[in-house]
Design an enzyme around this catalytic site. Structure first.
Site, PDB file in Angstrom:
ATOM      1  N   HIS A 104      36.665  19.163   5.718  1.00  0.00           N
ATOM      2  CA  HIS A 104      35.922  19.509   4.498  1.00  0.00           C
ATOM      3  C   HIS A 104      34.706  20.263   5.006  1.00  0.00           C
ATOM      4  O   HIS A 104      33.693  20.058   4.178  1.00  0.00           O
ATOM      5  CB  HIS A 104      35.812  18.316   3.698  1.00  0.00           C
ATOM      6  N   ARG A 112      38.293  15.471  13.146  1.00  0.00           N
ATOM      7  CA  ARG A 112      39.462  15.759  11.969  1.00  0.00           C
ATOM      8  C   ARG A 112      39.678  17.110  11.820  1.00  0.00           C
ATOM      9  O   ARG A 112      39.013  17.851  11.749  1.00  0.00           O
ATOM     10  CB  ARG A 112      38.898  15.115  10.680  1.00  0.00           C
ATOM     11  N   ASP A 117      42.773  20.805  23.987  1.00  0.00           N
ATOM     12  CA  ASP A 117      42.210  21.665  25.290  1.00  0.00           C
ATOM     13  C   ASP A 117      40.681  21.928  25.219  1.00  0.00           C
ATOM     14  O   ASP A 117      40.350  21.930  26.450  1.00  0.00           O
ATOM     15  CB  ASP A 117      42.888  23.154  25.151  1.00  0.00           C
ATOM     16  N   GLN A 165      45.821   9.972   8.340  1.00  0.00           N
ATOM     17  CA  GLN A 165      45.442   9.698   7.307  1.00  0.00           C
ATOM     18  C   GLN A 165      46.399   9.395   6.176  1.00  0.00           C
ATOM     19  O   GLN A 165      47.382  10.089   5.870  1.00  0.00           O
ATOM     20  CB  GLN A 165      44.344  10.623   6.804  1.00  0.00           C
ATOM     21  N   GLU A 183      46.424   8.687   2.534  1.00  0.00           N
ATOM     22  CA  GLU A 183      45.516   9.223   1.345  1.00  0.00           C
ATOM     23  C   GLU A 183      46.295   9.590   0.064  1.00  0.00           C
ATOM     24  O   GLU A 183      45.375  10.445  -0.723  1.00  0.00           O
ATOM     25  CB  GLU A 183      44.342   9.858   1.980  1.00  0.00           C
ATOM     26  N   ASP A 208      40.548  10.317  -1.592  1.00  0.00           N
ATOM     27  CA  ASP A 208      41.653  11.080  -1.947  1.00  0.00           C
ATOM     28  C   ASP A 208      42.918  10.085  -2.666  1.00  0.00           C
ATOM     29  O   ASP A 208      43.471  10.929  -3.685  1.00  0.00           O
ATOM     30  CB  ASP A 208      42.294  11.873  -0.954  1.00  0.00           C
TER      31      ASP A 208
HETATM   32  C1  3PY Z   1      39.009  10.096   1.946  1.00  0.00           C
HETATM   33  O1  3PY Z   1      38.313   9.287   1.498  1.00  0.00           O
HETATM   34  O2  3PY Z   1      39.840  10.978   1.219  1.00  0.00           O
HETATM   35  C2  3PY Z   1      38.787  10.660   3.026  1.00  0.00           C
HETATM   36  O3  3PY Z   1      39.318  11.707   3.584  1.00  0.00           O
HETATM   37  C3  3PY Z   1      37.685  10.275   3.958  1.00  0.00           C
HETATM   38  O4  3PY Z   1      36.972  11.202   4.384  1.00  0.00           O
HETATM   39 MG    MG Z   2      40.528  12.622   2.291  1.00  0.00          MG
END
Ligand code: 3PY
Ligand code: MG
Length: 263
Positions: free
Chosen positions: A49, A74, A88, A151, A153, A179
């Site tokens: 982001h 990330r 790398d 993640q 989410e 998310d």
């Molecule tokens: C979220 O809370 O969606 C995240 O990806 C944390 O940055």
């Molecule tokens: Mg997120």
């Protein structure tokens, strides 16, 4: 300064101790270094982001390197080519956003490894990861120092969490409550009890499966709850928001009752 093939963050993540960190959403080596100097356990350089190019990420890794904190990148999305390039340039810990299925998770494990187990391309000798061919037997020794964090989410990701947590090579899960809240129909509202109970369920499930668990929790009370539920990696600050609110607070002192700017 961390040794090239050591990952103290990953080693500690296997324990119950909580490691607190900052999300870096300003694409700058200078502000990354300010955060590194503060003493947090880890810093996430956000390629999802934040408008970070690969060169921006490299500059930030270099700026952070002399400090006692662990850099985590990330990636924009989970694909082999991006992960190869990030490894790398010398990142060892990687967060992949939006991993919904076990199939996607297995693909990410393969992206982190050299053939025959994986698909990582072979050229680390020309890269910063090996300090330009100065790490003996890098390819045989590197796996232990790498940390793959996926993640969870979305509603689908949380439904498939148990299966994802059964995969070898997935070191930990990072629950993205913002998310997740949106996926549950609450437009990023992490304070909803339904969201918090899903976060609690996810933390407990992933820890029971032996994985490290991270959560994004800028609200201190929510961060405390996540720690009590067993999360052992918690993002408690974000540089862009911290800068913005600190500057506003200064102004509020001299212009009390001023009309806040809304755009
Ligand atoms: C979220 O809370 O969606 C995240 O990806 C944390 O940055
Ligand atoms: Mg997120």
């Amino acid at each position: 300064m961390e040794k090239v093939l050591e990952n103290p963050f990953k080693t500690k993540w296997k324990t119950n101790e909580v490691q607190y960190g900052v999300w870096l959403d300003i694409p700058s080596a200078y502000t990354a270094e300010i955060a590194a100097a503060c003493g947090y356990d880890w810093l996430v350089l956000d390629g999802e982001h934040c408008p970070n190019t690969i060169t921006d990420l490299l500059s930030q890794l270099r700026a952070i390197a002399p400090y006692p904190t662990h850099p985590i990148v990330r990636v924009l999305e989970g694909d082999d080519a991006r992960i190869k390039q990030i490894l790398d340039i010398g990142a060892k810990s990687i967060v992949v956003p939006m991993v919904d299925t076990a199939e996607q998770a297995r693909a990410m494990v393969r992206a982190m490894r050299y053939p025959p187990e994986g698909v990582r391309g072979t050229a680390a000798v020309v890269a910063r990861a090996t300090r330009w061919n100065r790490v003996p037997n890098y390819m045989d020794r590197v796996d232990e120092s790498l940390c793959l964090i996926l993640q969870a989410e979305s509603v689908t990701g949380m439904a498939n969490l148990e299966e994802v947590c059964s995969i070898d090579g997935v070191d930990g899960i990072f629950i993205g409550p913002v998310d997740l809240a949106t996926s549950m129909g609450f437009k990023g509202d992490v304070s909803r009890p339904e969201v918090q109970s899903e976060v609690e369920r996810g933390i407990k499930l992933a820890r029971a499966k032996g994985k490290g668990v991270g959560v994004f929790a800028l609200n201190p009370e929510f961060a405390d709850k996540c720690a009590a539920w067993g999360a052992n990696m918690i993002a408690i600050a974000c540089d862009a928001l911290a800068l913005s609110s600190a500057l506003e607070e200064k102004l509020d002192r001299f212009r009390p009752g001023r009309k806040k700017l809304l755009y």
